[in-house]
Design a protein around this motif. Structure first.
Motif, mmCIF file in Angstrom:
data_model
loop_
_atom_site.group_PDB
_atom_site.id
_atom_site.type_symbol
_atom_site.label_atom_id
_atom_site.label_comp_id
_atom_site.label_asym_id
_atom_site.label_seq_id
_atom_site.Cartn_x
_atom_site.Cartn_y
_atom_site.Cartn_z
ATOM 1 N N TYR A 1 -5.243 -13.495 -13.544
ATOM 2 C CA TYR A 1 -5.866 -12.485 -12.698
ATOM 3 C C TYR A 1 -7.299 -12.312 -13.164
ATOM 4 C CZ TYR A 1 -0.986 -11.328 -11.704
ATOM 5 O OH TYR A 1 0.339 -11.385 -11.354
ATOM 6 N N TYR B 1 -6.660 -13.468 -7.419
ATOM 7 C CA TYR B 1 -5.437 -14.068 -7.944
ATOM 8 C C TYR B 1 -5.011 -15.197 -7.027
ATOM 9 C CZ TYR B 1 -0.439 -14.611 -8.949
ATOM 10 O OH TYR B 1 0.785 -15.120 -9.247
ATOM 11 N N SER C 1 -7.400 -10.507 -4.065
ATOM 12 C CA SER C 1 -6.186 -9.728 -3.884
ATOM 13 C C SER C 1 -6.502 -8.295 -3.484
ATOM 14 C CB SER C 1 -5.316 -9.749 -5.138
ATOM 15 O OG SER C 1 -6.073 -9.440 -6.281
#
Lengths: 111, 115
Positions: free
Chosen positions: A31, A50, A55
């Motif tokens: 991430y 991500y 995201s």
């Protein structure tokens, strides 16, 4: 100890110019994030990334901002046409599971 | 939206005494909390975290306490050392099942430990 690295450490640019801030996250992290801190203010979330896509993004992260992970190691933040109010410390962060690991930051000064 | 608040912008403590930094949150969906330390011109450094299933987590001189009913957490540093002088941020993230990965940071408390 693995760390997040950011370049440049300081960039001065003219208003309206494009800026690219670069980050190398920790290698096994999944991430990736950009945060920024305007002088004297709080650390603000900009965007999370991500699986090769955004995201989540904040309302700050408008059409002038974009992120890329072009080659599997770098994670870049591009500001297309900088404004005075974009002057801030920009922090890249990455994580595998729980805590975020931050880079040293890139100071952007827009004149 | 100030979902994570650190109401004390600064705190001064004598070396050797306890430093207590406080943080309040409003979003009951938060279930993982972190403390970061930040020196000038450096990135935040992770210190300690706590998940909502616990009320205390300890790591050396640092202890974090979580009071879920009061939506309050605190960081205790004991004994405080001059090298602890920095800005401390608390951060929170909703449940991993909420679909968000956004960590929300407080405004920070500047701790000064006096020798």
């Amino acid at each position: 100890e693995p760390e997040v690295t950011q370049t440049p450490s300081h960039q001065v640019t003219q208003m309206g110019q494009e800026v690219i801030l670069r980050c190398v996250p920790i290698s096994n992290h999944l991430y990736f994030y950009w945060y920024r801190q305007i002088l004297g203010q709080k650390v603000e979330f900009l965007v999370s990334f991500y699986n090769n896509e955004i995201s989540e993004k904040s309302e700050i992260f408008d059409d002038q901002f974009s992120v890329e992970r072009p080659d599997g190691s770098n994670f870049t933040l591009k500001i297309r046409s900088t404004k005075l109010e974009d002057s801030a410390m920009y922090f890249c962060a990455s994580k595998k599971s729980g805590e975020l690991f931050f880079g040293e930051g890139s100071r952007l000064t827009v004149l | 939206d100030q979902q994570v608040k650190q109401n004390s912008p600064s705190l001064s403590v004598q070396e050797g005494r306890i430093s207590i930094l406080n943080c309040d949150y409003t979003n009951s969906m938060f279930d993982y909390f972190l403390w970061y330390k930040k020196y000038p011109a450096e990135g935040p450094t992770f210190l300690i975290s706590i998940s909502s299933i616990k009320d205390k987590n300890e790591d050396g001189r640092f202890t974090v306490f979580l009071n879920k009913s009061a939506k309050h957490l605190s960081l205790h540093i004991v004994p405080s050392q001059p090298g602890d002088s920095a800005v401390y941020f608390c951060a929170a993230i909703p449940s991993l099942f909420s679909g968000t990965y956004k960590y929300i940071f407080g405004t920070g408390t500047r701790l000064k430990v006096l020798a």
